[in-house]
Design a protein around this motif. Structure first.
Motif, short mmCIF file in Angstrom:
data_model
loop_
_atom_site.label_atom_id
_atom_site.label_comp_id
_atom_site.label_asym_id
_atom_site.label_seq_id
_atom_site.Cartn_x
_atom_site.Cartn_y
_atom_site.Cartn_z
N TRP A 1 4.92 6.47 8.16
CA TRP A 1 5.38 5.14 7.76
C TRP A 1 4.23 4.34 7.16
CZ3 TRP A 1 10.57 3.83 8.64
CH2 TRP A 1 11.28 4.77 9.39
N ALA A 2 4.49 3.65 6.05
CA ALA A 2 3.47 2.84 5.39
C ALA A 2 4.04 1.46 5.06
CB ALA A 2 2.98 3.54 4.12
N PRO A 3 3.17 0.45 4.95
CA PRO A 3 3.64 -0.94 4.77
C PRO A 3 4.12 -1.23 3.35
CG PRO A 3 1.40 -0.84 5.71
CD PRO A 3 1.72 0.52 5.17
N THR A 4 5.19 -2.02 3.28
CA THR A 4 5.67 -2.59 2.02
C THR A 4 6.04 -4.05 2.24
OG1 THR A 4 7.98 -1.95 2.46
CG2 THR A 4 6.64 -0.40 1.17
N SER A 5 6.13 -4.79 1.15
CA SER A 5 6.45 -6.21 1.23
C SER A 5 7.27 -6.62 0.01
CB SER A 5 5.18 -7.05 1.30
OG SER A 5 5.47 -8.42 1.51
N SER A 6 8.33 -7.38 0.24
CA SER A 6 9.21 -7.78 -0.86
C SER A 6 9.47 -9.28 -0.86
CB SER A 6 10.55 -7.03 -0.77
OG SER A 6 11.27 -7.42 0.40
N ILE B 1 6.82 10.23 -8.12
CA ILE B 1 7.52 8.96 -8.33
C ILE B 1 6.57 7.80 -8.07
CG2 ILE B 1 9.37 7.48 -7.41
CD1 ILE B 1 10.94 10.03 -6.84
N GLY B 2 6.78 6.73 -8.79
CA GLY B 2 6.02 5.52 -8.52
C GLY B 2 4.73 5.43 -9.31
N PRO B 3 3.90 4.45 -9.00
CA PRO B 3 2.68 4.21 -9.78
C PRO B 3 1.74 5.40 -9.83
CG PRO B 3 3.16 2.32 -8.38
CD PRO B 3 4.10 3.41 -7.96
N PRO C 1 0.80 -1.23 0.00
CA PRO C 1 0.00 0.00 0.00
C PRO C 1 0.83 1.27 0.00
CG PRO C 1 -0.14 -1.15 2.12
CD PRO C 1 0.51 -2.09 1.15
N ALA C 2 2.06 1.21 0.49
CA ALA C 2 2.90 2.41 0.46
C ALA C 2 3.05 2.95 -0.95
CB ALA C 2 4.27 2.10 1.06
N TRP C 3 3.05 2.04 -1.94
CA TRP C 3 3.17 2.44 -3.34
C TRP C 3 1.82 2.44 -4.05
CZ3 TRP C 3 7.57 4.38 -2.81
CH2 TRP C 3 8.63 3.71 -2.21
N GLN C 4 1.01 1.44 -3.82
CA GLN C 4 -0.19 1.23 -4.62
C GLN C 4 -1.32 2.18 -4.25
OE1 GLN C 4 -0.48 -0.42 -7.32
NE2 GLN C 4 -2.67 -0.12 -7.62
N ALA D 1 -1.43 5.28 -3.54
CA ALA D 1 -1.38 6.55 -4.26
C ALA D 1 -1.93 6.39 -5.68
CB ALA D 1 0.05 7.07 -4.29
N LYS D 2 -1.62 5.26 -6.31
CA LYS D 2 -2.15 5.03 -7.65
C LYS D 2 -3.65 4.84 -7.62
CE LYS D 2 -1.64 2.15 -11.78
NZ LYS D 2 -0.90 1.04 -12.44
N ASP D 3 -4.15 4.08 -6.66
CA ASP D 3 -5.59 3.86 -6.55
C ASP D 3 -6.33 5.18 -6.43
OD1 ASP D 3 -5.09 1.14 -6.64
OD2 ASP D 3 -5.25 0.86 -4.47
N ILE D 4 -5.80 6.06 -5.58
CA ILE D 4 -6.43 7.37 -5.39
C ILE D 4 -6.37 8.19 -6.67
CG2 ILE D 4 -6.20 9.58 -4.19
CD1 ILE D 4 -5.25 7.94 -1.73
N THR D 5 -5.20 8.23 -7.30
CA THR D 5 -5.04 9.05 -8.51
C THR D 5 -5.94 8.56 -9.63
OG1 THR D 5 -2.73 9.37 -7.84
CG2 THR D 5 -3.32 10.07 -10.04
N LEU D 6 -6.10 7.24 -9.74
CA LEU D 6 -6.95 6.69 -10.80
C LEU D 6 -8.43 6.98 -10.60
CD1 LEU D 6 -5.31 3.21 -11.51
CD2 LEU D 6 -5.47 5.15 -13.09
#
Length: 290
Positions: free
Chosen positions: A276-281, A235-237, A162-165, A167-172
């Motif tokens: 701080w926001a969650p990420t997973s790798s 930056i990012g999606p 969600p740290a990356w995604q 922002a894209k969901d909102i922008t879309l």
């Protein structure tokens, strides 16, 4: 390994002209966040004194420097990246630390790598952007000596990040999705998020003993909601959607986008450093047959 600038691919040109200034502006967020994942990985890798290591897509070189300290003066590290400004920063930091066993070179794993030269190859959040991932992963394998090992870190699925995604969901919700011919940094940050698909890529590239290990880390996405929003739209999606919509349309929708993003970032974990926001790798390791 070095590239001639006149022969740069459109991908490399895009990184050096459009993305580099944005990445450099937010280096404190990007490097700090990415390093939390490598910090959870590097100390556990079978790296040792005297080894030769290649760092593919090394960026500003912070991981290259960390590995250089591990392999010591009898070892060596080569960091390659296609962005000139990143490499210059890596050289400056190496000089400041007095590390003489690390060098930085302009290169592109999709074009060329030295062969049969390294004991270990590492990459942190760079392989997801390969236009031809199997071919590039194969070049990374061929850079290894027989029996050599590699480890690369990639983002897991978009829903795990969600740290990356977000922002894209909102922008879309306010702007159209980029077209198929949009300028981009490659297939995208989540292109290796599916374990089964990426496992097949690794095997197709000729690796053996492929393993996946999950790492979950919260990363700093800004010192306050305003910086989080500026970062997400650069930056990012989310930034890609905003950029490709065109300045007139994007700016017309900016107040609504920023208002919704403000609410999201305010809902995340906050401390004295920021938000701080969650990420997973996935940490993917494998071996070159030999």
């Amino acid at each position: 390994m070095a590239l001639d600038n006149k022969d740069d691919t459109d991908f490399v040109k895009f990184w050096n002209t459009v993305l580099e200034p944005k990445f450099t502006k937010y280096r404190h967020i990007l490097q700090g966040g990415l390093s939390r994942h490598s910090a959870a990985v590097i100390p556990n890798l079978p790296l040792g004194e005297g080894m030769s290591v290649l760092d593919v897509g090394c960026g500003w070189g912070d991981m290259s420097l960390q590995v250089a300290e591990i392999v010591g003066s009898n070892g060596r590290v080569v960091g390659i990246d296609c962005v000139d400004a990143f490499l210059e920063e890596g050289r400056k930091d190496a000089a400041e630390k007095g590390l003489r066993n690390v060098t930085f070179a302009r290169g592109d794993a999709e074009v060329a790598l030295p062969e049969n030269e390294f004991d270990y190859v590492v990459a942190r959040f760079g392989t997801m952007f390969f236009t031809n991932p199997v071919a590039a992963l194969r070049r990374m394998r061929l850079a290894l000596k027989p029996g050599g090992q590699m480890t690369h870190i990639v983002w897991r699925r978009r829903e795990d990040n969600p740290a990356w995604q977000k922002a894209k969901d909102i922008t879309l919700r306010h702007l159209p999705a980029p077209g198929a011919d949009a300028d981009s940094c490659g297939p995208g940050p989540f292109s290796m998020g599916n374990q089964e698909t990426t496992g097949l890529m690794m095997k197709s590239a000729g690796y053996e003993d492929v393993t996946f290990t999950r790492v979950d880390e919260k990363i700093l996405v800004g010192r306050n909601p305003e910086e989080c929003i500026a970062f997400a739209l650069a930056i990012g999606p989310g930034g890609e959607v905003f950029r490709e919509a065109g300045e007139e349309m994007a700016e017309a929708k900016r107040p609504e986008i920023e208002s919704e993003m403000h609410g999201y970032f305010e809902s995340q974990e906050v401390d004295d450093d920021g938000i701080w926001a969650p990420t997973s790798s996935w940490v993917i390791s494998a071996r070159n047959p030999g």
